[in-house]
Motif scaffolding. Sequence first.
Motif, short mmCIF file in Angstrom:
data_model
loop_
_atom_site.label_atom_id
_atom_site.label_comp_id
_atom_site.label_asym_id
_atom_site.label_seq_id
_atom_site.Cartn_x
_atom_site.Cartn_y
_atom_site.Cartn_z
N LYS A 59 0.82 -1.23 0.00
CA LYS A 59 0.00 0.00 0.00
C LYS A 59 0.85 1.27 0.00
CE LYS A 59 -0.71 -0.33 5.02
NZ LYS A 59 -1.73 -0.48 6.08
N SER A 60 2.06 1.18 0.51
CA SER A 60 2.94 2.35 0.51
C SER A 60 3.42 2.72 -0.89
CB SER A 60 4.16 2.08 1.41
OG SER A 60 4.90 0.97 0.93
N GLN A 61 3.23 1.81 -1.85
CA GLN A 61 3.69 2.05 -3.22
C GLN A 61 2.62 2.74 -4.08
OE1 GLN A 61 5.11 -1.57 -5.05
NE2 GLN A 61 6.26 -2.21 -3.24
N ILE A 62 1.42 2.87 -3.56
CA ILE A 62 0.31 3.37 -4.38
C ILE A 62 0.53 4.82 -4.80
CG2 ILE A 62 -2.14 3.91 -4.41
CD1 ILE A 62 -2.59 1.50 -2.56
N LEU A 63 0.80 5.70 -3.83
CA LEU A 63 0.99 7.11 -4.14
C LEU A 63 2.41 7.36 -4.62
CD1 LEU A 63 -0.91 8.77 -1.15
CD2 LEU A 63 -1.72 8.42 -3.50
N HIS A 64 2.56 7.71 -5.88
CA HIS A 64 3.87 8.01 -6.47
C HIS A 64 3.65 8.81 -7.74
CE1 HIS A 64 2.64 4.63 -8.97
NE2 HIS A 64 3.57 4.97 -9.83
N LYS A 65 4.72 9.39 -8.24
CA LYS A 65 4.64 10.16 -9.49
C LYS A 65 4.97 9.23 -10.65
CE LYS A 65 6.44 14.24 -11.87
NZ LYS A 65 7.41 15.37 -11.82
N PRO A 66 3.99 8.95 -11.50
CA PRO A 66 4.25 8.03 -12.63
C PRO A 66 5.09 8.71 -13.70
CG PRO A 66 2.03 8.90 -12.77
CD PRO A 66 2.59 9.39 -11.46
N SER A 67 5.88 7.93 -14.39
CA SER A 67 6.70 8.46 -15.47
C SER A 67 5.87 8.56 -16.75
CB SER A 67 7.90 7.54 -15.71
OG SER A 67 7.48 6.27 -16.18
N LYS A 68 6.32 9.40 -17.67
CA LYS A 68 5.63 9.56 -18.95
C LYS A 68 5.65 8.24 -19.72
CE LYS A 68 6.71 14.48 -19.42
NZ LYS A 68 7.43 15.51 -20.23
N ARG A 69 6.74 7.50 -19.58
CA ARG A 69 6.85 6.23 -20.29
C ARG A 69 5.82 5.22 -19.82
NH1 ARG A 69 10.49 1.89 -19.63
NH2 ARG A 69 11.58 3.01 -17.99
N THR A 70 5.56 5.21 -18.49
CA THR A 70 4.56 4.28 -17.95
C THR A 70 3.17 4.64 -18.44
OG1 THR A 70 5.91 4.02 -15.96
CG2 THR A 70 3.65 3.25 -15.85
N ILE A 71 2.87 5.94 -18.51
CA ILE A 71 1.57 6.39 -19.00
C ILE A 71 1.40 6.03 -20.48
CG2 ILE A 71 0.13 8.41 -19.46
CD1 ILE A 71 1.36 9.69 -16.96
N THR A 72 2.49 6.22 -21.25
CA THR A 72 2.47 5.84 -22.67
C THR A 72 2.21 4.34 -22.82
OG1 THR A 72 4.03 7.61 -23.19
CG2 THR A 72 3.77 5.87 -24.84
N ASN A 73 2.82 3.56 -21.93
CA ASN A 73 2.58 2.11 -21.96
C ASN A 73 1.11 1.79 -21.76
OD1 ASN A 73 5.11 1.09 -22.48
ND2 ASN A 73 5.72 1.02 -20.35
N GLY A 74 0.45 2.56 -20.88
CA GLY A 74 -0.97 2.36 -20.64
C GLY A 74 -1.80 2.62 -21.89
N ILE A 75 -1.41 3.66 -22.65
CA ILE A 75 -2.10 3.98 -23.90
C ILE A 75 -1.93 2.84 -24.91
CG2 ILE A 75 -2.19 5.58 -25.85
CD1 ILE A 75 -1.21 7.77 -23.90
N MET A 76 -0.69 2.33 -25.02
CA MET A 76 -0.43 1.21 -25.92
C MET A 76 -1.19 -0.04 -25.49
SD MET A 76 1.53 2.22 -28.36
CE MET A 76 0.60 3.76 -28.27
N LEU A 77 -1.29 -0.26 -24.18
CA LEU A 77 -2.02 -1.40 -23.64
C LEU A 77 -3.50 -1.34 -24.03
CD1 LEU A 77 -1.89 -3.94 -21.81
CD2 LEU A 77 -2.38 -2.44 -19.86
N ALA A 78 -4.10 -0.16 -23.88
CA ALA A 78 -5.50 0.02 -24.25
C ALA A 78 -5.70 -0.18 -25.74
CB ALA A 78 -5.98 1.40 -23.83
N SER A 79 -4.80 0.38 -26.54
CA SER A 79 -4.89 0.25 -28.00
C SER A 79 -4.79 -1.21 -28.42
CB SER A 79 -3.78 1.07 -28.65
OG SER A 79 -3.78 0.88 -30.05
N PHE A 80 -3.84 -1.92 -27.84
CA PHE A 80 -3.66 -3.34 -28.15
C PHE A 80 -4.92 -4.15 -27.81
CE2 PHE A 80 -2.64 -6.80 -25.04
CZ PHE A 80 -2.80 -7.87 -25.91
#
Length: 291
Positions: A59-80
Amino acid sequence: MNSQSSLSFIFLAIISAICMGTIGVLAKFAVFPAEHITFYRLFLGAICLLLYMLSTEKKSQILHKPSKRTITNGIMLASFMVCYIQAMSYTSMANAVMLIYLAPLLCAVIAHFIFSEKLTIFNLFTIALALIGFAMMMQFSLSIPGSKNESLGILYGVLSLFSYSAFMLINRKPSNSTPYQSTLVQLLSGALCMLPFLILSPETPSITQSFWLLAIGIIPGFIAILCAVKALRNLPSVTFGTVAYIEPVAVVCFAWWLFDETLNFMQLIGCCLIIGAGIVQGILSQKRVVG
């Protein structure tokens, strides 16, 4: 790691592969638009992962600043995911999943030019083998008789192939985020990408559809990803990559068992060539890393 522990993580990788393979079956039963199915898979998967992290020491890992690369990965994941589900609406489940599993071979070609990872004669051989296998799956034609929308299905399949390849290539570089953090951000950012489609074309699922959408969020959305994260943390990449090829086998079995989608002898040989080429490519890549 002792042999018993190794076997337990291999078992988790098998569970992940089989659960990943259920998305086609569940999507067909849900009878819902591909973008809606993708949203529920990602969003409900993220909620389940969030609850899991809250109930553990993660639970201590939940709040963090995500990187742009990780967000881009999410976009690719949704597209796939959305293109994969759309592909299965127009072509067979076997054709759709085999297109996706050309991704490791496509990544090897792209990495040759982008990351200066030289292709050996064995790499070229496996790529040629997979292409021959794909041609056999298509019966050396992009328009299979009796299926007017086959070409559209192949187009969506190719788009899912490129999206998944981009997802894999972006993930090649090490990240400061933990696997749980990366997975959570990717699921949430992918779900946000799908949200506008739900707002523009809202549809209220029936009770039966709600059941299938919940199953999609839990099985291929949460269980598959959590098992994959745990297995990836403890298994060599070549072992996990090889076990992952259980997914297309599972998809073909599901399609045959539940929907009477049969493959002729040529297509079965094509399946074997693609799966075999992918496994050999994984082994060659691992040897290059070790060397």
